[in-house]
Every structure is written in C-alpha cells, then in structure tokens.
Design an enzyme around this catalytic site. Structure first.
Site, mmCIF file in Angstrom:
data_model
loop_
_atom_site.group_PDB
_atom_site.id
_atom_site.type_symbol
_atom_site.label_atom_id
_atom_site.label_comp_id
_atom_site.label_asym_id
_atom_site.label_seq_id
_atom_site.Cartn_x
_atom_site.Cartn_y
_atom_site.Cartn_z
ATOM 1 N N SER A 128 64.532 43.841 -8.793
ATOM 2 C CA SER A 128 64.369 42.444 -8.421
ATOM 3 C C SER A 128 63.881 42.326 -6.994
ATOM 4 C CB SER A 128 65.696 41.708 -8.570
ATOM 5 O OG SER A 128 65.530 40.375 -8.160
ATOM 6 N N LYS A 182 69.337 42.581 -15.447
ATOM 7 C CA LYS A 182 68.197 41.995 -14.731
ATOM 8 C C LYS A 182 67.745 40.704 -15.424
ATOM 9 C CE LYS A 182 64.506 41.602 -12.060
ATOM 10 N NZ LYS A 182 63.394 41.059 -12.747
ATOM 11 N N HIS A 185 70.202 38.040 -14.593
ATOM 12 C CA HIS A 185 69.932 37.689 -13.199
ATOM 13 C C HIS A 185 68.808 36.644 -13.136
ATOM 14 C CE1 HIS A 185 67.140 38.111 -9.824
ATOM 15 N NE2 HIS A 185 68.185 38.317 -9.057
ATOM 16 N N ASN A 186 67.744 36.884 -13.874
ATOM 17 C CA ASN A 186 66.623 35.942 -13.864
ATOM 18 C C ASN A 186 67.019 34.604 -14.478
ATOM 19 O OD1 ASN A 186 65.313 38.220 -12.934
ATOM 20 N ND2 ASN A 186 63.444 37.799 -14.067
ATOM 21 N N GLU A 189 68.794 32.781 -11.956
ATOM 22 C CA GLU A 189 67.797 32.326 -10.969
ATOM 23 C C GLU A 189 67.142 31.018 -11.439
ATOM 24 O OE1 GLU A 189 64.986 35.469 -9.769
ATOM 25 O OE2 GLU A 189 63.388 34.016 -10.097
HETATM 26 P P1 NBP Z 1 51.217 44.395 -13.822
HETATM 27 O O1 NBP Z 1 52.315 43.894 -14.653
HETATM 28 O O2 NBP Z 1 50.121 43.459 -13.446
HETATM 29 O O3 NBP Z 1 50.561 45.678 -14.543
HETATM 30 C C1 NBP Z 1 49.440 46.318 -14.005
HETATM 31 C C2 NBP Z 1 49.610 47.808 -14.105
HETATM 32 O O4 NBP Z 1 49.793 48.227 -15.464
HETATM 33 C C3 NBP Z 1 48.362 48.533 -13.603
HETATM 34 O O5 NBP Z 1 48.768 49.696 -12.922
HETATM 35 C C4 NBP Z 1 47.649 48.867 -14.905
HETATM 36 O O6 NBP Z 1 46.772 49.958 -14.792
HETATM 37 C C5 NBP Z 1 48.804 49.240 -15.760
HETATM 38 N N1 NBP Z 1 48.513 49.301 -17.192
HETATM 39 C C6 NBP Z 1 48.238 48.328 -18.091
HETATM 40 BR BR1 NBP Z 1 48.091 46.562 -17.680
HETATM 41 N N2 NBP Z 1 48.049 48.761 -19.335
HETATM 42 C C7 NBP Z 1 48.164 50.094 -19.250
HETATM 43 C C8 NBP Z 1 48.077 51.129 -20.199
HETATM 44 N N3 NBP Z 1 47.845 50.864 -21.491
HETATM 45 N N4 NBP Z 1 48.248 52.391 -19.776
HETATM 46 C C9 NBP Z 1 48.492 52.646 -18.488
HETATM 47 N N5 NBP Z 1 48.618 51.708 -17.539
HETATM 48 C C10 NBP Z 1 48.457 50.446 -17.907
HETATM 49 O O7 NBP Z 1 51.773 45.067 -12.469
HETATM 50 P P2 NBP Z 1 52.923 44.548 -11.473
HETATM 51 O O8 NBP Z 1 52.787 43.105 -11.181
HETATM 52 O O9 NBP Z 1 52.904 45.512 -10.350
HETATM 53 O O10 NBP Z 1 54.272 44.730 -12.296
HETATM 54 C C11 NBP Z 1 54.680 45.990 -12.803
HETATM 55 C C12 NBP Z 1 55.946 45.807 -13.599
HETATM 56 O O11 NBP Z 1 56.964 45.340 -12.735
HETATM 57 C C13 NBP Z 1 55.825 44.776 -14.710
HETATM 58 O O12 NBP Z 1 56.563 45.199 -15.816
HETATM 59 C C14 NBP Z 1 56.447 43.536 -14.126
HETATM 60 O O13 NBP Z 1 56.990 42.690 -15.114
HETATM 61 C C15 NBP Z 1 57.531 44.153 -13.267
HETATM 62 N N6 NBP Z 1 57.981 43.329 -12.166
HETATM 63 C C16 NBP Z 1 57.111 42.604 -11.448
HETATM 64 C C17 NBP Z 1 57.565 41.830 -10.392
HETATM 65 C C18 NBP Z 1 56.601 41.061 -9.576
HETATM 66 O O14 NBP Z 1 57.055 40.298 -8.711
HETATM 67 N N7 NBP Z 1 55.296 41.234 -9.765
HETATM 68 C C19 NBP Z 1 58.904 41.821 -10.066
HETATM 69 C C20 NBP Z 1 59.772 42.594 -10.785
HETATM 70 C C21 NBP Z 1 59.296 43.340 -11.842
HETATM 71 P P3 NBP Z 1 45.218 49.710 -14.411
HETATM 72 O O15 NBP Z 1 45.177 49.635 -12.915
HETATM 73 O O16 NBP Z 1 44.526 50.915 -14.923
HETATM 74 O O17 NBP Z 1 44.770 48.452 -15.086
#
Ligand code: NBP
Length: 474
Positions: A128, A182, A185-186, A189
């Site tokens: 988180s 988690k 938690h959301n 939130e």
């Molecule tokens: P995203 O959720 O936007 O995912 C993008 C990533 O996933 C890139 O590295 C992309 O690779 C990779 N990817 C995808 Br899409 N399909 C793929 C596949 N078939 N094989 C391999 N890689 C693949 O990224 P994020 O916003 O950094 O979030 C990551 C995780 O963390 C998510 O599950 C999200 O729910 C969670 N999360 C996010 C937050 C937040 O605030 N953003 C907070 C807490 C948790 P590529 O570069 O090759 O396209």
C-alpha cells in the site's frame, strides 16, 4: 555477484520498489517484458545502488542468490499468471515468488496451492502507499508460508515505512491472507474518504462555508484525534485554486468518482462471509451513484429542500467532527470484523492488532487513530467488535447528540450522507434490545414456511398460517 532479490515488472510500482531495495543496500536484479524499461531504470537511477539488469527471464533468474526471491509487479490478472508460468519452470524447490500486485485473494489462494505442489513458495503481498510509498516506504502485507517470511521478512521490513521504530510490515498469515487484508484496507479507505467527502459537503452546503474556509477546518481537525494523511490532503485539495479559471479546484473537477475494484471486492467478499459492512458498501455505492450521469440528469428536477447555501449554522463544524469520528470508528470496526471473519473462514489466524500497527505508516489510511485500534486489540485480542473498546465506546457516547443532529440537518437540507447514516444505523442496530428481524422471520414463515426460533424455547417452529394458526415444531 548475485542479487539478493529481483523485481520483474518495472512500471511505476516495480521500478520504485526496486529503487527502494537498492537504496537500502540490497543488490537487486531487474527485469521487464519490454527491456527498454529496464534500461531506462538503470540509466536514470543506476547510481542509487546495485542493479543487475537482465533482458531474458533466464538471465534474470540466474542472477539471483538462492533460495531465489523474485518479486512480480505487473498488472494484476492474466499478466500475473503469464509471468508465473514464464518463471516457475526456471525456479527450484525452496525459491519464492512474491506477487506485489493488487491480486484478488482467491487468485492468490489458487496460485499458492499450485506453486506449493511444485515446491515453490508463493507469497501474495499487499503493498500500500502508491508510487511514493513504494519508493520511500510502503505498508507491506505479505501472505504465504511462515518459512518464506523468515527469508523475506528482514528485506521487506527494511524497505517498509517505520513508525516509532516499528516496521510497517509483518507476516499476515498463510496463502491469500496478505491480499485479503490489503483488500479490506482499501475498502476501509473508501469508507474513510466517503465520510470525509460527506463532512465537506455538509460544511459547504449546510454550514455555508467556502472551500478555503473548509480547508482551514480540516487543517484544524488534523491537529486532533482525526489527524491522518487523508485529512491532511483533504485540506490541501480544498485550499487549491485552479490556475486556469481562478476558481476553487474542487469546483472545476467533474463530480464522478472512479474506482479500480478493491472496494467492490471488499463488499463482495463481505457478502460471501455474511459480514455487515454497510459503511464500506455505501462508500462504494456513492462512487457508483456519482458516475451515473444519466440518472442524475433525469432526476435533477425532483422536489426536495434547497441547500442552505450561505446560511451559517453555528456549532456545526464541531458537530460534524464528532459525527465523522463516530462514523469512522464504525467503518473501521466493520472492516476489522471482515478481517476476523476472513481469518476464521480460511484459517489464517490473523493478528488484527498487528494489522492496525502496520497501517500506521506508508499507506493511505495512516493515522494516529490506528494506535487506538492497536490498543483496543491489545486490551482484548478477541473482542467481537471495536465499538465496545473503552476509548471508542466513550467517543461514541460523546458523539451521540452531534451525530444524530448532523444526520438530521443533512436530511433537512437535502445533503446526502449515506456513510454517516449507514454508520449510525449499524450502531443503533447492534445496540438495540430488539430488532424487527422478528417480524421478518414471521413474514418468511408465513409465505415460505421457513420456520422461526422462539425466545423462550429451543427448536424450530412453524405456524399453520393457512389453517388454524396453531404452532407446530418442525
Ligand atoms: P501496471 O499495473 O500498469 O502494469 C504494467 C506492468 O505490467 C509493466 O511492467 C508491463 O510490462 C507488465 N505486464 C503486462 Br501489463 N502484461 C504483461 C505480461 N503479459 N507479461 C509480462 N509483463 C506484463 O503497473 P503498476 O501501476 O506499476 O502496478 C503494478 C502492480 O502493483 C499492479 O498489480 C497494481 O495493481 C499494483 N499496485 C499499484 C499501485 C499504484 O499506486 N499504482 C499501488 C499498489 C499496488 P511492459 O512494460 O512490457 O508493458
């Protein structure tokens, strides 16, 4: 030299998590499906620590010390399964896959069971705090085996947020426990944000204050028992002026709230577990209502009171503070009830007080208030509800007049307060001597012979409604 841990998936979250690890002196292997992200990370931030970039999955796995610790930070859903299938065949028994994405706990349970059969620890981990948290210290909620936590715990605790020297990371429980917590938690939130939004709406439309004045009220509240990250940023948002128009920022934002799904999951899971989480559900529905532009357009002309506008109601800010605090207690009590119910259902043995402890830093709901919840569980680890904790019961008692008045004022002025109302209804339901559920049971027995229990005798009974109305045991 080998990396202590590896991160695959280097979008916003993965990249910041990798940097956090490197900054703490842990050599970190980095990999991404599209190699340009890996290159960019090392080019931009390579001097922050030791990064071992790899273009192929094989090179990535080979660069990890054993047992291997591999963190997946990809888009939750099919991508997670694809990445697991890509890496699992390259791993050996005893290795660990940490899924830091926002997976549904049921998916995590399925993946954990599958990988356990293959000798691999799968550690579904709630992280988180968004991108800032990932970089500077998130709240970390790992599930999975106790054995995996022995190996991962020190690393995760090291990079997590710390409050009073205590890390905001702990082993939550087996398999999907981390992602479940988690998720709740959301959900909490969502409820917290909705209650704050209702407070703002009342200050604006019942007390007649302007956004800048309301910002000052929130700033004031943030020095007291409501002190929290969410109250703090509420003041910031309300004080902000739109540069293009010179109007309060809050007035130029389209009033349709979006959601990514974890709040909805919290409610769906609560329905499955039979846990009443009305405060959280109303928060999810409030976002949903806001998004139905068509319904709102159609209903706009319906009769009802005009909002008070500039009419000033003395004493209202203080009353709203009390209503907000009381409703917040209820929302958290509901969320913790869900955690305890999930823990019982899935045999997770979750320490609820420890969850309050690791939410004190790093995450969106971080607040002074969580220390109170921790203390409540310390006083009585098996309390059926937080409402009866001495501190909370006193606050709820103290809020009675204000809480009810605020809801009455809202109704009178046509300001919707589903969160406040649901919280008070839950409170009144729990403390009621008798509930009309007795009548519901009578109706069910009448139309469906569903039977009922009696207050004075054991057993299941049915009244012959269509006959002589005598009672039979069933
Ligand atoms: P995203 O959720 O936007 O995912 C993008 C990533 O996933 C890139 O590295 C992309 O690779 C990779 N990817 C995808 Br899409 N399909 C793929 C596949 N078939 N094989 C391999 N890689 C693949 O990224 P994020 O916003 O950094 O979030 C990551 C995780 O963390 C998510 O599950 C999200 O729910 C969670 N999360 C996010 C937050 C937040 O605030 N953003 C907070 C807490 C948790 P590529 O570069 O090759 O396209």
């Amino acid at each position: 030299d080998k990396a202590r841990i590896g991160v695959t998936g280097l979008a916003t979250m993965g990249r910041n998590l990798a940097r956090n690890l490197a900054r703490h002196g842990h050599p970190v292997a980095v990999h991404n499906r599209t190699p340009s992200r890996t290159k960019a990370l090392v080019e931009e931030f390579g001097d922050e620590g030791t990064f071992l970039p790899a273009e192929s999955a094989e090179r990535f796995v080979a660069s990890l010390e054993r047992p291997r610790r591999l963190v997946i930070m990809v888009k939750a859903g099919p991508a997670t399964d694809a990445v697991i299938e890509e890496f699992a065949p390259l791993l050996e028994p005893g290795d660990m896959i940490v899924d830091g994405g926002n997976a549904h706990f049921a998916d995590t349970r399925r993946r954990e069971a599958d990988l356990r059969e293959r000798g691999i620890h799968f550690v579904g981990t709630g992280i988180s705090g968004g991108e800032e948290g990932a970089l500077h210290g998130p709240s970390i909620m790992p599930g999975g085996s106790a054995e995996s936590y022995e190996s991962l715990g020190p690393l995760l605790e090291d990079i997590s947020a710390h409050v009073d020297g205590t890390p905001c990371a702990t082993h939550v429980g087996p398999d999907g426990a981390g992602h479940f917590v988690k998720m709740v938690h959301n959900g909490i939130e969502y409820a917290d944000m909705q209650l704050i939004a209702e407070s703002y709406d009342l200050l604006r439309h019942a007390a007649g204050l302007a956004p800048a004045e309301i910002a000052a009220v929130f700033r004031e509240w943030n020095t007291g028992r409501l002190e929290s990250y969410l109250i703090e940023i509420t003041a910031e948002v309300l004080a902000h002026t739109d540069a293009a128009t010179g109007r309060p920022f809050v007035d130029v934002v389209l009033d349709q709230a979006e959601q990514k799904g974890t709040g909805r999951w919290t409610v769906q899971s609560a329905l499955d577990l039979g846990v009443p989480v009305g405060g959280i559900a109303e928060a999810v529905f409030a976002r949903s209502v806001s998004g139905h532009a068509d319904l709102r357009e159609a209903a706009r002309g319906l009769p009802g009171p005009a909002r008070a506008g500039a009419e000033t109601l003395p004493g209202v800010p203080d009353a709203i503070e009390k209503a907000l605090y009381a409703s917040k207690i209820v929302a958290y009590a509901q969320g913790f009830h869900e955690i305890q119910a999930g823990s019982a259902e899935y045999g997770w043995n979750i320490d609820a007080g420890a969850m309050a402890t690791i939410w004190r830093g790093g995450c969106i709901i971080r607040a002074r208030f969580l220390d109170r919840i921790r203390a409540a569980y310390e006083a009585d680890p098996h309390t059926p509800t937080l409402l009866t904790d001495a501190h909370f019961a006193e606050a709820l008692g103290d809020a009675q007049e204000a809480w009810r008045n605020v809801i009455a004022i809202a109704a009178k002025h046509g300001v919707p307060v589903p969160g406040f109302s649901a919280a008070l209804a839950y409170y009144d339901s729990l403390r009621a001597e008798r509930l009309p559920a007795a009548l519901t049971q009578g109706q069910r027995d009448f139309f469906g012979a569903h039977t009922y229990r009696r207050v004075d005798r054991e057993g299941a009974f049915h009244t012959l409604w269509g006959g002589d109305r005598s009672e039979i045991t069933s």
